[in-house]
Design a protein around this motif. Structure first.
Motif, PDB file in Angstrom:
ATOM      1  N   ILE A 222       0.836  -1.193   0.000  1.00  0.00           N
ATOM      2  CA  ILE A 222       0.000   0.000   0.000  1.00  0.00           C
ATOM      3  C   ILE A 222       0.875   1.250   0.000  1.00  0.00           C
ATOM      4  O   ILE A 222       0.574   2.227  -0.689  1.00  0.00           O
ATOM      5  N   GLY A 223       2.005   1.183   0.703  1.00  0.00           N
ATOM      6  CA  GLY A 223       2.968   2.279   0.614  1.00  0.00           C
ATOM      7  C   GLY A 223       3.436   2.480  -0.824  1.00  0.00           C
ATOM      8  O   GLY A 223       3.455   3.602  -1.349  1.00  0.00           O
ATOM      9  N   GLY A 224       3.799   1.367  -1.468  1.00  0.00           N
ATOM     10  CA  GLY A 224       4.247   1.431  -2.858  1.00  0.00           C
ATOM     11  C   GLY A 224       3.150   1.944  -3.770  1.00  0.00           C
ATOM     12  O   GLY A 224       3.398   2.710  -4.704  1.00  0.00           O
ATOM     13  N   GLY A 225       1.925   1.527  -3.491  1.00  0.00           N
ATOM     14  CA  GLY A 225       0.781   1.964  -4.296  1.00  0.00           C
ATOM     15  C   GLY A 225       0.595   3.472  -4.227  1.00  0.00           C
ATOM     16  O   GLY A 225       0.382   4.125  -5.255  1.00  0.00           O
ATOM     17  N   TRP A 226       0.709   4.036  -3.024  1.00  0.00           N
ATOM     18  CA  TRP A 226       0.573   5.494  -2.906  1.00  0.00           C
ATOM     19  C   TRP A 226       1.662   6.208  -3.681  1.00  0.00           C
ATOM     20  O   TRP A 226       1.420   7.218  -4.329  1.00  0.00           O
ATOM     21  N   ASN A 227       2.875   5.666  -3.574  1.00  0.00           N
ATOM     22  CA  ASN A 227       3.973   6.278  -4.312  1.00  0.00           C
ATOM     23  C   ASN A 227       3.700   6.230  -5.812  1.00  0.00           C
ATOM     24  O   ASN A 227       3.961   7.192  -6.534  1.00  0.00           O
ATOM     25  N   ALA A 228       3.145   5.106  -6.251  1.00  0.00           N
ATOM     26  CA  ALA A 228       2.860   4.965  -7.679  1.00  0.00           C
ATOM     27  C   ALA A 228       1.700   5.853  -8.097  1.00  0.00           C
ATOM     28  O   ALA A 228       1.568   6.205  -9.273  1.00  0.00           O
ATOM     29  N   SER A 229       0.854   6.217  -7.131  1.00  0.00           N
ATOM     30  CA  SER A 229      -0.321   7.005  -7.505  1.00  0.00           C
ATOM     31  C   SER A 229       0.075   8.370  -8.067  1.00  0.00           C
ATOM     32  O   SER A 229      -0.680   8.985  -8.821  1.00  0.00           O
ATOM     33  N   ILE A 230       1.262   8.839  -7.703  1.00  0.00           N
ATOM     34  CA  ILE A 230       1.731  10.109  -8.265  1.00  0.00           C
ATOM     35  C   ILE A 230       1.783   9.999  -9.782  1.00  0.00           C
ATOM     36  O   ILE A 230       1.410  10.907 -10.514  1.00  0.00           O
ATOM     37  N   VAL A 231       2.298   8.853 -10.231  1.00  0.00           N
ATOM     38  CA  VAL A 231       2.423   8.636 -11.663  1.00  0.00           C
ATOM     39  C   VAL A 231       1.075   8.235 -12.256  1.00  0.00           C
ATOM     40  O   VAL A 231       0.675   8.708 -13.318  1.00  0.00           O
ATOM     41  N   SER A 232       0.364   7.381 -11.508  1.00  0.00           N
ATOM     42  CA  SER A 232      -0.818   6.766 -12.111  1.00  0.00           C
ATOM     43  C   SER A 232      -1.984   7.734 -12.250  1.00  0.00           C
ATOM     44  O   SER A 232      -2.905   7.479 -13.010  1.00  0.00           O
ATOM     45  N   GLU A 233      -1.946   8.828 -11.503  1.00  0.00           N
ATOM     46  CA  GLU A 233      -3.061   9.769 -11.618  1.00  0.00           C
ATOM     47  C   GLU A 233      -2.661  10.969 -12.461  1.00  0.00           C
ATOM     48  O   GLU A 233      -3.324  12.005 -12.448  1.00  0.00           O
ATOM     49  N   PHE A 234      -1.574  10.829 -13.183  1.00  0.00           N
ATOM     50  CA  PHE A 234      -1.077  11.953 -13.970  1.00  0.00           C
ATOM     51  C   PHE A 234      -0.701  11.404 -15.342  1.00  0.00           C
ATOM     52  O   PHE A 234       0.461  11.273 -15.684  1.00  0.00           O
ATOM     53  N   ILE A 235      -1.750  11.022 -16.093  1.00  0.00           N
ATOM     54  CA  ILE A 235      -1.514  10.406 -17.393  1.00  0.00           C
ATOM     55  C   ILE A 235      -1.545  11.492 -18.467  1.00  0.00           C
ATOM     56  O   ILE A 235      -2.492  12.273 -18.544  1.00  0.00           O
ATOM     57  N   ILE A 236      -0.477  11.526 -19.250  1.00  0.00           N
ATOM     58  CA  ILE A 236      -0.352  12.563 -20.268  1.00  0.00           C
ATOM     59  C   ILE A 236      -1.048  12.099 -21.555  1.00  0.00           C
ATOM     60  O   ILE A 236      -0.857  10.973 -21.993  1.00  0.00           O
ATOM     61  N   SER A 237      -1.855  12.953 -22.107  1.00  0.00           N
ATOM     62  CA  SER A 237      -2.523  12.600 -23.369  1.00  0.00           C
ATOM     63  C   SER A 237      -1.589  12.904 -24.540  1.00  0.00           C
ATOM     64  O   SER A 237      -0.595  13.619 -24.371  1.00  0.00           O
ATOM     65  N   PRO A 238      -1.892  12.374 -25.700  1.00  0.00           N
ATOM     66  CA  PRO A 238      -1.024  12.641 -26.854  1.00  0.00           C
ATOM     67  C   PRO A 238      -0.874  14.136 -27.132  1.00  0.00           C
ATOM     68  O   PRO A 238       0.118  14.571 -27.707  1.00  0.00           O
ATOM     69  N   ALA A 239      -1.846  14.919 -26.685  1.00  0.00           N
ATOM     70  CA  ALA A 239      -1.737  16.361 -26.903  1.00  0.00           C
ATOM     71  C   ALA A 239      -0.705  16.998 -25.978  1.00  0.00           C
ATOM     72  O   ALA A 239      -0.400  18.181 -26.120  1.00  0.00           O
ATOM     73  N   GLY A 240      -0.181  16.222 -25.027  1.00  0.00           N
ATOM     74  CA  GLY A 240       0.842  16.760 -24.150  1.00  0.00           C
ATOM     75  C   GLY A 240       0.286  17.305 -22.843  1.00  0.00           C
ATOM     76  O   GLY A 240       1.043  17.727 -21.973  1.00  0.00           O
ATOM     77  N   THR A 241      -1.016  17.301 -22.685  1.00  0.00           N
ATOM     78  CA  THR A 241      -1.597  17.773 -21.430  1.00  0.00           C
ATOM     79  C   THR A 241      -2.105  16.571 -20.647  1.00  0.00           C
ATOM     80  O   THR A 241      -2.486  15.562 -21.232  1.00  0.00           O
ATOM     81  N   PRO A 242      -2.088  16.682 -19.309  1.00  0.00           N
ATOM     82  CA  PRO A 242      -2.572  15.548 -18.527  1.00  0.00           C
ATOM     83  C   PRO A 242      -4.091  15.406 -18.601  1.00  0.00           C
ATOM     84  O   PRO A 242      -4.806  16.404 -18.703  1.00  0.00           O
ATOM     85  N   TYR A 243      -4.543  14.159 -18.576  1.00  0.00           N
ATOM     86  CA  TYR A 243      -5.982  13.914 -18.492  1.00  0.00           C
ATOM     87  C   TYR A 243      -6.482  14.356 -17.130  1.00  0.00           C
ATOM     88  O   TYR A 243      -5.732  14.386 -16.157  1.00  0.00           O
ATOM     89  N   ASP A 244      -7.775  14.644 -17.073  1.00  0.00           N
ATOM     90  CA  ASP A 244      -8.374  15.054 -15.808  1.00  0.00           C
ATOM     91  C   ASP A 244      -8.711  13.814 -14.995  1.00  0.00           C
ATOM     92  O   ASP A 244      -9.598  13.047 -15.367  1.00  0.00           O
TER      93      ASP A 244
END
Lengths: 246, 539
Positions: free
Chosen positions: B466-488
């Protein structure tokens, strides 16, 4: 050679409760002799041994070695462990050398090899403990203790982790070694719960009572050497001591 | 070797002369990792050995480390920037040092806790022996403490390196407003390729990383692990092939170690005074299975205060309508869903295959690699496959949630998997024999034997996962779209990454304190008590 214990007591505090382990033990060892301490399990045999080895301090009373109080481990008192206590990352020779760590390397090496040969381990110097049988491991433990040339050697159930045949062999070798009067140690103090072993190994037997352990009997074994386990007299000693314990 | 040549020629064909740059990048990244690891070793032994022996260190330093390990890597970023980039402005050096520092923060906790754990190997026999032999000062360290920690230290180091590789992207390619870290390295290469949706390049980057991971594993960790197993205090049956002669590397390290101890021997007299004063003596070692609770409650309270301070006084807009709580809830649900998935497949795998030598021989390297692949690198695949393909059918929000949960999974499942596999493998053979003698069926074997046997590992694994999961959430909730902007994709990780990119320090601190709290509180109230309870069932 003189070791005196004067009214030594030890209590432990476990979860707020005070548990006495041994009580008012007075003891005098003044000459070269082999001693066994026997008693029912949990009677504080090991506590007594650890106090003599300087690993624990008594809560009351005092220990005097050559007239001076013992405070902490003394180089003239060495110990052999029930489960060998060998360091798995050191070879047989290095394990023995550990006891000589303050000496120069050359002397360390020679002494280690000498005592490894004395316990019949020549040729195994560079092996690691994991390669050895339990009987051989205990030989390393004994060589490690002997190489310090201590006045007193205390042995904590040294044969309890060995199979009966190996144990008997080792006992005979220790006795043979000890018969050489020129060699240290002067005194060996054996802790055991095996009465037969005690009678076989020792000239003097100290019987401890149930917890809190105090000295119930301190008797001399008067048998012709080599002792014959099947003799009537031997059996009488065993019976007498067994009845004292149970 | 042949594979490496083949891969390199393929990369050369695909990328042209840029392929040479890749080698350079890999080299730079490796040096960074190795420097961070050297720091970790120093840090871990100093504090690990102090915690084992010194009561004050155990009471005060251990809880601090425990809180710090819960802080997500981005939480250290502002400090790294402030400290290193501003002390060495302009040049590469500041960036380089902050990157090493960030890798260190993702690597070191596994190592330091492993060293602390090794305290339990200092049995009363070993302690008595050290006292009788009068081993103190540096002698106590070189002859007892350091060698005894080797088994735990090596496995902790392997986990630490895995974590380091996983966060390599984040450590080499980061921005805090105008302050950026963009260093030549494999992680940055993977990140750039992923963010620009260059599928080919990110694939090549991952393979290059895989080579590094496999090579380290094969030439470095496996020989050391075999060596470490022989150092174990518990009697182990050493496999016949493990007895094979030590490799050149192990011998080199052994020689290095003995010259190191000879060097320390010169300072024996002085070290004795210092280490006695620090109470690092054979008399004082104790094994600590848990962090002392008082100090850690106090520290958790401090983090909570920081959280409420930033929420109420710095960014009150997030307190209105309880926006922050909706972020929390969304992130928690994602993590729980990922946890359920991870627990399901890892326990099935461990229960059925962990004792199967053939399967394990093949799968273990695959898992080791899986643990090391940074989540960012699977962005393009994820975005193209899940969001664009699946998104057309189930709608973009749902597809985003799926993608996010999958990404969290990459940072979470391995902890559970490795713990569970070890637990199943550690079941004594005679216990397995009993189940055969009693003619237990699969179901009753699972119910009475295997599942109870892995419970301690489930709890320990859950704590780590769960610690690792939270750390990964930084990346996992910040997905960049092909347009270069992050998805909401509202959530705490999203808040943290967005604030970091925008240079909004208040947002960073708010999100970091919130995530830290959400790791610490369940640890203290749920996982630790469960772990302690389950120790009863240890073999």
């Amino acid at each position: 050679m003189e070791l005196r214990l004067k009214d030594v007591s030890k209590t432990y505090v476990v979860e707020g409760k005070v548990i006495p382990a041994i009580e008012d033990i007075s003891l005098k060892i003044t000459k070269r002799e082999s001693i066994a301490v026997v008693g029912p399990s949990g009677c504080g045999k090991t506590t007594l041994l650890r106090i003599i080895a300087g690993l624990e301090k008594p809560t009351a009373g005092g220990l005097f070695f050559h007239g001076k109080p013992i405070a902490g481990p003394d180089p003239r008192i060495m110990m052999v462990f029930q489960n060998f206590a060998l360091l798995p990352w050191k070879s047989v020779r290095e394990n023995v050398e550990l006891a000589l760590i303050t000496r120069p390397p050359e002397e360390r090496r020679n002494l280690a090899l000498k005592y490894l040969a004395a316990v019949g381990l020549n040729g195994f110097e560079d092996n690691y403990p994991r390669d050895l049988s339990s009987g051989m491991k205990q030989r390393v433990g004994i060589a490690r203790a002997l190489c310090r040339e201590p006045d007193i050697l205390v042995l904590d159930e040294p044969f309890a982790s060995l199979d009966p045949l190996t144990a008997r062999n080792l006992q005979n070798e220790i006795l043979r070694y000890y018969q050489n009067r020129k060699m240290k140690p002067d005194v060996f103090l054996l802790i055991t719960h095996n009465v037969q072993e005690a009678v076989y190994m020792a000239d003097r037997i100290i019987v401890l009572s149930q917890r809190p352990g105090h000295i119930k009997a301190d008797l001399r074994i008067d048998l012709e050497k080599p002792k014959d386990m099947r003799s009537r007299k031997f059996q009488d000693y065993v019976d007498e001591i067994t009845s004292l314990i149970t | 070797m042949l594979l490496l040549v083949a891969f390199f020629s393929a990369a050369f064909l695909a990328m042209g002369p840029e392929a040479f740059e890749l080698i350079y990048f890999a080299f730079r990244s490796f040096i960074r990792m190795a420097s961070a690891y050297a720091l970790s070793i120093l840090f871990s032994f100093i504090f690990g050995i102090l915690i084992i022996h010194n009561k004050k260190a155990y009471e005060f330093i251990f809880p601090v480390l425990d809180v710090l390990q819960a802080v997500p890597i981005l939480g250290f970023f502002p400090f790294a920037i402030m400290f290193f980039v501003l002390t060495f402005p302009g040049g590469m050096l500041g960036q380089e040092l902050s990157s090493i520092f960030l890798i260190f923060t993702s690597m070191t906790w596994a190592v330091v806790f492993a060293v602390v754990e090794s305290g339990s190997s200092i049995t009363s026999d070993i302690r008595d022996l050290a006292k009788l032999m009068n081993l103190n000062g540096f002698r106590y360290l070189t002859h007892v403490c350091l060698p005894i920690s080797l088994p735990q230290f090596i496995s902790g180091s392997i986990t630490g390196w895995g974590g380091g590789w996983y966060f390599l992207v984040a450590s080499e390619y980061l921005a805090l407003g105008n302050e950026k870290i963009a260093l030549p390295g494999l992680g940055a290469f993977i990140a750039r390729s992923a963010f620009s949706f260059n599928l080919l390049n990110s694939f090549i980057g991952i393979i290059a990383l895989a080579f590094l991971v496999f090579a380290m594993d094969f030439y470095f960790w496996q020989p050391l692990l075999r060596k470490a197993r022989a150092y174990s205090i518990q009697p182990v049956t050493v496999d016949a092939d493990a007895e094979a002669e030590n490799g050149r590397l192990v011998r080199l390290l052994e020689d290095g170690y003995s010259s190191f101890s000879r060097l320390l021997e010169r300072f024996q007299a002085k070290s004795q005074k210092i280490l006695d004063w620090l109470s690092v003596t054979p008399w004082s070692s104790t094994s600590h299975e848990a962090v002392s609770s008082t100090a850690s409650y106090v520290l958790t309270g401090c983090v909570a205060l920081a959280f409420f301070y930033f929420l109420l006084f710095r960014i009150p807009s997030l307190a209105e309508d309880f926006a922050i709580f909706s972020f929390m809830a969304r992130s928690i649900i994602r993590i729980l869903v990922a946890f359920a998935i991870a627990l399901f497949w890892t326990s099935l795998f461990a229960l059925f295959f962990a004792r199967n030598k053939n399967v394990m021989k093949f799968m273990m390297p695959v898992f080791d690699l899986g643990q090391s692949i940074p989540a960012v690198s699977i962005f393009p695949v994820l975005v193209v496959v899940v969001i664009q393909t699946l998104g057309d059918r189930i709608g973009l929000p749902a597809a985003l949630e799926i993608a996010s949960v999958l990404l969290v999974l990459t940072g979470m499942q391995w902890y559970l998997l490795f713990n569970l596999i070890r637990a199943v493998q550690n079941i004594p053979d005679d216990i397995m024999d009993i189940s055969k003698l009693l003619h237990m069926g699969t179901i009753s074997r699972l119910r009475h034997l295997l599942i109870p046997a892995i419970m301690p590992a489930v709890f320990v694994g859950a704590l780590e996962a769960i610690g690792g999961g939270w750390n990964a959430s930084i990346v996992s909730e910040f997905i960049i779209s092909p347009a270069g902007t992050p998805y909401d994709l509202p959530g705490l990780g999203n808040l943290l990454s967005l604030s970091s990119v925008q240079g909004n320090l208040d947002g960073v601190f708010l999100a970091v304190s919130c995530i830290t709290l959400l790791i610490l509180i369940p640890n203290q109230l749920i996982w630790r008590p469960l772990v302690r309870e389950s120790y009863k069932y240890k073999f």
